[in-house]
Scaffold this active site. Structure first.
Site, PDB file in Angstrom:
ATOM      1  N   GLU A  61       0.821  -1.209   0.000  1.00 30.77           N
ATOM      2  CA  GLU A  61       0.000   0.000   0.000  1.00 30.77           C
ATOM      3  C   GLU A  61       0.856   1.260   0.000  1.00 30.77           C
ATOM      4  OE1 GLU A  61      -2.734  -0.514   3.267  1.00 30.77           O
ATOM      5  OE2 GLU A  61      -3.847  -2.063   2.163  1.00 30.77           O
ATOM      6  N   CYS A  70      -1.985  -4.679  -5.481  1.00 31.85           N
ATOM      7  CA  CYS A  70      -2.475  -5.945  -4.908  1.00 31.85           C
ATOM      8  C   CYS A  70      -1.403  -7.042  -5.000  1.00 31.85           C
ATOM      9  CB  CYS A  70      -3.701  -6.427  -5.653  1.00 31.85           C
ATOM     10  SG  CYS A  70      -5.134  -5.354  -5.512  1.00 31.85           S
ATOM     11  N   GLU A  72      -1.672 -10.120  -5.981  1.00 32.45           N
ATOM     12  CA  GLU A  72      -1.696 -10.927  -7.208  1.00 32.45           C
ATOM     13  C   GLU A  72      -0.830 -10.297  -8.296  1.00 32.45           C
ATOM     14  OE1 GLU A  72      -4.188  -9.893  -5.358  1.00 32.45           O
ATOM     15  OE2 GLU A  72      -5.984 -11.089  -5.598  1.00 32.45           O
ATOM     16  N   CYS A 112      -6.981  -6.999 -10.830  1.00 31.95           N
ATOM     17  CA  CYS A 112      -6.139  -8.199 -10.858  1.00 31.95           C
ATOM     18  C   CYS A 112      -6.685  -9.220 -11.851  1.00 31.95           C
ATOM     19  CB  CYS A 112      -6.024  -8.807  -9.463  1.00 31.95           C
ATOM     20  SG  CYS A 112      -4.984  -7.803  -8.389  1.00 31.95           S
TER      21      CYS A 112
HETATM   22  N1  THU Z   1      -5.998  -6.507  -2.166  1.00 29.90           N
HETATM   23  C1  THU Z   1      -5.171  -7.413  -2.785  1.00 29.90           C
HETATM   24  O1  THU Z   1      -3.963  -7.464  -2.518  1.00 29.90           O
HETATM   25  N2  THU Z   1      -5.723  -8.249  -3.681  1.00 29.90           N
HETATM   26  C2  THU Z   1      -7.035  -8.234  -4.072  1.00 29.90           C
HETATM   27  O2  THU Z   1      -7.415  -8.975  -4.964  1.00 29.90           O
HETATM   28  C3  THU Z   1      -7.972  -7.337  -3.401  1.00 29.90           C
HETATM   29  C4  THU Z   1      -7.400  -6.404  -2.420  1.00 29.90           C
HETATM   30  C5  THU Z   1      -5.411  -5.583  -1.200  1.00 29.90           C
HETATM   31  C6  THU Z   1      -5.456  -4.139  -1.621  1.00 29.90           C
HETATM   32  C7  THU Z   1      -5.353  -3.445  -0.290  1.00 29.90           C
HETATM   33  O3  THU Z   1      -3.979  -3.341   0.062  1.00 29.90           O
HETATM   34  C8  THU Z   1      -6.006  -4.406   0.686  1.00 29.90           C
HETATM   35  O4  THU Z   1      -6.122  -5.646   0.008  1.00 29.90           O
HETATM   36  C9  THU Z   1      -7.375  -3.976   1.153  1.00 29.90           C
HETATM   37  O5  THU Z   1      -8.180  -3.640   0.114  1.00 29.90           O
END
Ligand code: THU
Length: 158
Positions: A61, A70, A72, A112
């Site tokens: 983040e 994300c 993925e 993603c």
């Molecule tokens: N997030 C992911 O890493 N992958 C996803 O497919 C959905 C959300 C992360 C983004 C953010 O850092 C946290 O989850 C909360 O939304």
């Protein structure tokens, strides 16, 4: 027209192959590398490649929220840069939710799904997807692209 998603449900990781369990362990390990001070929601991902390599990633983040990436897409990008040209066979996604709101497997966000779709265009082969929890509840999708039907592409459809 009907659009179907082919998946199997499992209640424990032991129901999966040892290879899948190893990839799940890698994704769970990746939770520790998550940089998620804003959501406190950790996501770990791992990909296995046909040449035997496997790579992991976690959500990263940023204080400028949209800059965050994300898990993925991190895992796919690591695979693409560290094992260029290799075919992705399976992707695992796992999470840790300190609020305890979720206890079932979570599916990837739309961005993603588009990134996974692009990878399957690149490699001309579908990617298995394992959506799991740390406790064992798991969904195994035969083809992750099923999560993004009628998707956008600049490629001519075959
Ligand atoms: N997030 C992911 O890493 N992958 C996803 O497919 C959905 C959300 C992360 C983004 C953010 O850092 C946290 O989850 C909360 O939304």
């Amino acid at each position: 027209m009907n659009i179907n998603i082919e998946l199997t449900e499992h209640s424990s990781h032991e129901e999966l192959s040892l290879k899948d369990q190893g990839l799940i362990a890698l994704a769970i390990n990746q939770l520790q590398t998550s940089h998620s001070p804003y959501s406190n929601f950790r996501v770990g991902a791992a990909v296995s490649l046909e040449n035997g390599d496997s790579w992991g990633g976690s959500n990263q983040e940023n204080s400028s929220y949209p800059v965050g990436i994300c898990a993925e897409r991190i895992a796919l990008s690591v695979a693409s840069t560290q094992s260029p040209g290799e075919i992705v066979d399976t992707i695992v996604v796992v999470y840790s939710d300190p609020r305890g709101v979720h206890n079932a497997p979570l599916a990837p966000c739309g961005m993603c799904r588009q990134a996974i779709r692009e990878q399957t265009y690149r490699q001309e082969k579908g990617i298995r997807m394992i959506l799991t929890t740390q406790h064992g509840e798991t969904l195994v999708l035969k083809n992750a692209d099923d999560l993004l039907p009628l998707s956008f592409t600049l490629e001519k459809s075959k």
